[in-house]
Write a protein that holds these residues in place. Structure first.
Motif, mmCIF file in Angstrom:
data_model
loop_
_atom_site.group_PDB
_atom_site.id
_atom_site.type_symbol
_atom_site.label_atom_id
_atom_site.label_comp_id
_atom_site.label_asym_id
_atom_site.label_seq_id
_atom_site.Cartn_x
_atom_site.Cartn_y
_atom_site.Cartn_z
ATOM 1 N N SER A 126 -3.495 2.356 0.006
ATOM 2 C CA SER A 126 -2.162 2.881 -0.298
ATOM 3 C C SER A 126 -1.270 1.812 -0.904
ATOM 4 O O SER A 126 -0.420 2.111 -1.756
ATOM 5 C CB SER A 126 -1.512 3.448 0.972
ATOM 6 O OG SER A 126 -2.222 4.573 1.440
ATOM 7 N N ILE A 149 1.242 1.704 -4.267
ATOM 8 C CA ILE A 149 2.631 1.243 -4.256
ATOM 9 C C ILE A 149 2.827 0.119 -5.266
ATOM 10 O O ILE A 149 3.825 0.103 -6.008
ATOM 11 C CB ILE A 149 3.015 0.781 -2.844
ATOM 12 C CG1 ILE A 149 3.014 1.974 -1.886
ATOM 13 C CG2 ILE A 149 4.382 0.107 -2.840
ATOM 14 C CD1 ILE A 149 3.182 1.607 -0.429
ATOM 15 N N LEU A 191 7.576 6.817 -4.954
ATOM 16 C CA LEU A 191 7.447 6.534 -3.514
ATOM 17 C C LEU A 191 7.503 7.823 -2.709
ATOM 18 O O LEU A 191 6.752 7.994 -1.743
ATOM 19 C CB LEU A 191 8.559 5.584 -3.072
ATOM 20 C CG LEU A 191 8.445 4.130 -3.542
ATOM 21 C CD1 LEU A 191 9.677 3.337 -3.148
ATOM 22 C CD2 LEU A 191 7.192 3.464 -2.993
ATOM 23 N N ASN A 192 8.379 8.733 -3.126
ATOM 24 C CA ASN A 192 8.458 10.027 -2.446
ATOM 25 C C ASN A 192 7.155 10.810 -2.577
ATOM 26 O O ASN A 192 6.726 11.483 -1.636
ATOM 27 C CB ASN A 192 9.612 10.860 -3.014
ATOM 28 C CG ASN A 192 10.947 10.499 -2.394
ATOM 29 O OD1 ASN A 192 11.005 9.998 -1.282
ATOM 30 N ND2 ASN A 192 12.016 10.736 -3.125
ATOM 31 N N ILE A 197 4.097 9.549 -2.994
ATOM 32 C CA ILE A 197 3.101 8.942 -2.098
ATOM 33 C C ILE A 197 3.376 9.369 -0.662
ATOM 34 O O ILE A 197 2.457 9.693 0.098
ATOM 35 C CB ILE A 197 3.131 7.408 -2.227
ATOM 36 C CG1 ILE A 197 2.671 6.982 -3.630
ATOM 37 C CG2 ILE A 197 2.240 6.763 -1.173
ATOM 38 C CD1 ILE A 197 2.750 5.486 -3.868
ATOM 39 N N LYS A 198 4.649 9.388 -0.308
ATOM 40 C CA LYS A 198 5.031 9.789 1.056
ATOM 41 C C LYS A 198 4.657 11.242 1.311
ATOM 42 O O LYS A 198 4.162 11.590 2.393
ATOM 43 C CB LYS A 198 6.534 9.575 1.237
ATOM 44 C CG LYS A 198 6.987 9.507 2.677
ATOM 45 C CD LYS A 198 8.418 9.015 2.769
ATOM 46 C CE LYS A 198 8.826 8.831 4.228
ATOM 47 N NZ LYS A 198 10.195 8.308 4.360
ATOM 48 N N LEU A 229 2.499 4.039 7.187
ATOM 49 C CA LEU A 229 2.907 4.007 5.781
ATOM 50 C C LEU A 229 4.056 4.985 5.525
ATOM 51 O O LEU A 229 5.053 4.635 4.885
ATOM 52 C CB LEU A 229 1.718 4.359 4.887
ATOM 53 C CG LEU A 229 0.647 3.286 4.699
ATOM 54 C CD1 LEU A 229 -0.657 3.905 4.228
ATOM 55 C CD2 LEU A 229 1.122 2.231 3.701
ATOM 56 N N ARG A 230 3.888 6.203 6.017
ATOM 57 C CA ARG A 230 4.887 7.250 5.739
ATOM 58 C C ARG A 230 6.230 6.955 6.399
ATOM 59 O O ARG A 230 7.289 7.096 5.758
ATOM 60 C CB ARG A 230 4.353 8.593 6.233
ATOM 61 C CG ARG A 230 5.209 9.780 5.852
ATOM 62 C CD ARG A 230 4.869 10.992 6.693
ATOM 63 N NE ARG A 230 5.253 10.813 8.099
ATOM 64 C CZ ARG A 230 5.048 11.729 9.035
ATOM 65 N NH1 ARG A 230 4.442 12.858 8.738
ATOM 66 N NH2 ARG A 230 5.420 11.496 10.293
ATOM 67 N N ILE A 263 6.782 2.712 3.575
ATOM 68 C CA ILE A 263 7.368 3.315 2.372
ATOM 69 C C ILE A 263 8.855 3.564 2.568
ATOM 70 O O ILE A 263 9.646 3.412 1.627
ATOM 71 C CB ILE A 263 6.622 4.608 2.005
ATOM 72 C CG1 ILE A 263 5.190 4.277 1.578
ATOM 73 C CG2 ILE A 263 7.338 5.358 0.890
ATOM 74 C CD1 ILE A 263 4.363 5.468 1.175
ATOM 75 N N SER A 264 9.264 3.927 3.778
ATOM 76 C CA SER A 264 10.694 4.122 4.046
ATOM 77 C C SER A 264 11.468 2.825 3.816
ATOM 78 O O SER A 264 12.582 2.840 3.272
ATOM 79 C CB SER A 264 10.902 4.615 5.478
ATOM 80 O OG SER A 264 10.373 5.916 5.644
ATOM 81 N N TYR A 275 10.565 0.413 1.754
ATOM 82 C CA TYR A 275 10.593 0.172 0.313
ATOM 83 C C TYR A 275 11.619 1.074 -0.369
ATOM 84 O O TYR A 275 12.305 0.656 -1.313
ATOM 85 C CB TYR A 275 9.204 0.385 -0.287
ATOM 86 C CG TYR A 275 8.188 -0.655 0.148
ATOM 87 C CD1 TYR A 275 8.590 -1.876 0.669
ATOM 88 C CD2 TYR A 275 6.811 -0.414 0.055
ATOM 89 C CE1 TYR A 275 7.673 -2.826 1.074
ATOM 90 C CE2 TYR A 275 5.889 -1.367 0.453
ATOM 91 C CZ TYR A 275 6.323 -2.568 0.972
ATOM 92 O OH TYR A 275 5.406 -3.504 1.365
ATOM 93 N N LYS A 276 11.707 2.322 0.091
ATOM 94 C CA LYS A 276 12.728 3.223 -0.465
ATOM 95 C C LYS A 276 14.122 2.685 -0.176
ATOM 96 O O LYS A 276 15.021 2.761 -1.025
ATOM 97 C CB LYS A 276 12.563 4.632 0.122
ATOM 98 C CG LYS A 276 11.528 5.483 -0.584
ATOM 99 C CD LYS A 276 11.305 6.810 0.130
ATOM 100 C CE LYS A 276 12.586 7.586 0.296
ATOM 101 N NZ LYS A 276 13.173 8.011 -1.004
#
Length: 580
Positions: free
Chosen positions: A94, A98, A155-156, A158-159, A291-292, A296-297, A299-300
């Protein structure tokens, strides 16, 4: 004393024992490539001896049991290692996705878009009256906005993909749990005797347990069936029993209580649901949730911080300046609570806190002559709308009193601040130390709140003359453009300790270092797993060389027993001839 017929029985027992050993060897060879198959062997014991006055005589051999060479200790170690390897494998793959979002090779990417945007403002500061320079600022602003929104959308996506995997993985866990429970039941039935071993069923269950362990951090326990000694397997996830002997409980992935993403629930026999999402920390599902919900949060949030900083810092400067043409009316882009203190963003719905200061309007008459510059004081505890006739903290009332006859401020039906010139007058903004204009979205360059909706103001897009390159309506004034171009070099991030470039470079570095760390850990975990699998194969797997040697050994033993029976037959024939 044993008789000649006892000797015959000894030979027959040898025939049967070695025939069974040959069959077992053949079964091993046939399953050499069967996943999860553990090598079997015949446990051969001597038959009950015969006692006589002359001593104890052997009566041949017998098969005690067919046993598997499965080693539970190595199996547990393999499952634990596979669990960790799967976790980092998912993280690693993953992170590749990213990293591809923030590809900065050849100046293409978010960093390149930011550089081009600020370069366009620098070019405008050199030629503030040049139409092409103004258009370039708009184009580069749109490019930057798109790059930020694309990063957020990627990113969304991937999430969202990970969230979908939560649902499908829960379905897979339920399927595995059901099959394991069924095998537990079949194993229990097959092993009712003291020496009955359901080797094939246990091999099948071991494969399923390893698969389940790779998905989530399950705990596998063995108890007993009531007062018997036969093992009953229990599989726990997050402290909840997925499998208990022949019974199993399902998980469900649902979006309850307003959750945007799937949560994992354990369904109790009473149909009550227990949220165990936070208890799943390993295996591929643990990696998906990490990750979710976290990586990723974060990174967002980083991209949001860049977007919000760009919006706020550029808008603060832009809203306090003037373009080449004045306004006859303008409406803000952000709705505000008309009764809340403007210094409290959460109460007003604004992103920027308004502080004590003032903003200025230059009024132009119908002949483009300057009427005057009017200063509107702003207090941090002001609110927009008057709460009673004696209210001295209503900004709208103060504005309308000062600008009486020239302009009027009001609240639109959408809750946004709007200013309209009276008659043929027009106005321009030349100063704002209170942040009111940027907070309400008046005379701004950007619209939006964060990386999901950042955009260039439609007023600017439709009329490049509204780009506030200066502090006056003078075509040669570029003071504002110079200040905006300088934002790239100002420390405006992380409590004014980093520039936007430094913050973004640190962000890219964290992604790269995290990817490298996950990659290194995954390779180490994979090496351990492969080593354990090799050990498991050496202990439990089928070796064709060994089976070939065993086949020859048992074949020769079979032939020897057959020869022994032949000798006994000759002896019997001799005895018969003696009787004649």
């Amino acid at each position: 004393m044993p008789t000649i017929f006892d000797a015959l029985n000894i030979g027959v027992s040898g025939i049967f024992v070695n025939k069974a050993a040959i069959n077992t060897t053949g079964n091993n060879v046939a399953n050499v490539n069967t996943p999860g198959y553990s090598r079997e062997r015949v446990d051969i014991l001597p038959s009950m001896p015969m006692y006589s006055y002359a001593g104890v005589f052997g009566t041949g051999a017998k098969i005690d049991q067919i046993i598997s060479t499965r080693d539970e200790l190595i199996d547990r170690r393999v499952r634990a290692s596979n669990q960790e390897m799967s976790y980092y494998n998912k993280l690693n793959s993953s992170m590749d996705e990213i990293q591809s979002i923030f590809n900065e090779e050849n100046g293409v990417g978010l960093k390149g878009a930011m550089d081009q945007f600020f370069n366009a403002w620098h070019a405008l500061s050199l030629n503030p009256d040049l139409e092409t320079a103004r258009q370039q600022v708009i184009e580069k602003g749109l490019t930057l906005s798109k790059a930020i929104k694309d990063a957020n959308a990627s990113l969304n996506q991937i999430k969202t993909n990970l969230d979908d995997q939560v649902s499908s993985t829960v379905t897979e866990i339920n399927s595995l749990s059901k099959r394991i429970a069924q095998l537990n039941y079949e194993i229990k039935k097959a092993e009712l005797g003291d020496k009955d071993h359901a080797n094939t069923l246990r091999d099948q269950r071991s494969v399923l347990l390893e698969k389940l362990s790779s998905i989530a951090d399950v705990t596998i326990l063995e108890g007993s069936y009531n007062n018997q000694t036969k093992p009953e397997m229990t599989v726990l996830l997050g402290g909840m029993p997925l499998v208990s002997g022949k019974d199993y409980n399902e998980l469900t992935a649902e979006k309850l209580n307003g959750s945007e993403y799937y949560r994992v629930y354990f369904v109790e026999p009473s149909n009550a649901k227990v949220d165990i999402t936070s208890r799943i920390k390993n295996g591929s599902l643990g990696a998906i949730l990490n990750l979710r919900d976290k990586i990723i949060s974060e990174y967002k949030n980083n991209i949001d911080e860049i977007a919000k900083t760009l919006i706020q810092e550029i808008n603060k400067i832009h809203s306090s300046g003037a373009g080449l043409t004045p306004y006859s009316q303008i409406e803000g882009i952000y709705a505000a609570d008309p009764n809340a203190a403007l210094s409290i963003p959460n109460a007003t719905g604004l992103d920027i806190a308004v502080k004590t200061g003032s903003f200025k309007l230059k009024v132009i008459d119908e002949n483009n002559n300057e009427v005057g510059v009017f200063t509107i004081p702003v207090n941090e505890d002001d609110h927009l709308q008057a709460q009673d006739p004696s209210d001295e903290h209503s900004l709208i009332e103060r504005f309308n009193n000062i600008m009486q006859g020239y302009a009027q401020m009001s609240i639109s039906p959408a809750g946004k601040v709007q200013i309209k010139a009276i008659g043929n007058y027009k106005f321009a903004f030349t100063y704002d130390s209170s942040n009111l204009l940027a907070a309400t979205g008046i005379n701004t360059f950007f619209t939006g709140h964060n990386s999901s909706d950042i955009d260039v103001n439609r007023i600017v897009q439709n009329d490049p003359s509204k780009i506030a390159a200066g502090k006056t309506l003078n075509p040669g004034d570029s003071s504002n453009a110079q200040t905006i171009a300088q934002v790239q070099l100002n420390k405006v991030m992380v409590n004014n300790t980093q520039t936007i470039d430094e913050y973004y470079n640190a962000f890219l570095g964290s992604i790269g270092s995290t990817k490298q760390r996950f990659d290194e850990i995954y390779k180490a975990k994979e090496a351990v797993y492969q080593q354990l699998k090799t050990t498991q194969q050496s202990l439990e797997g089928v070796s064709l060389d060994e089976e070939a040697a065993n086949l020859i050994k048992f074949q020769r033993a079979y032939q020897a027993n057959a020869k022994f029976i032949s000798v006994v037959d000759d002896m019997t024939q001799t005895l018969i001839n003696m009787v004649r």
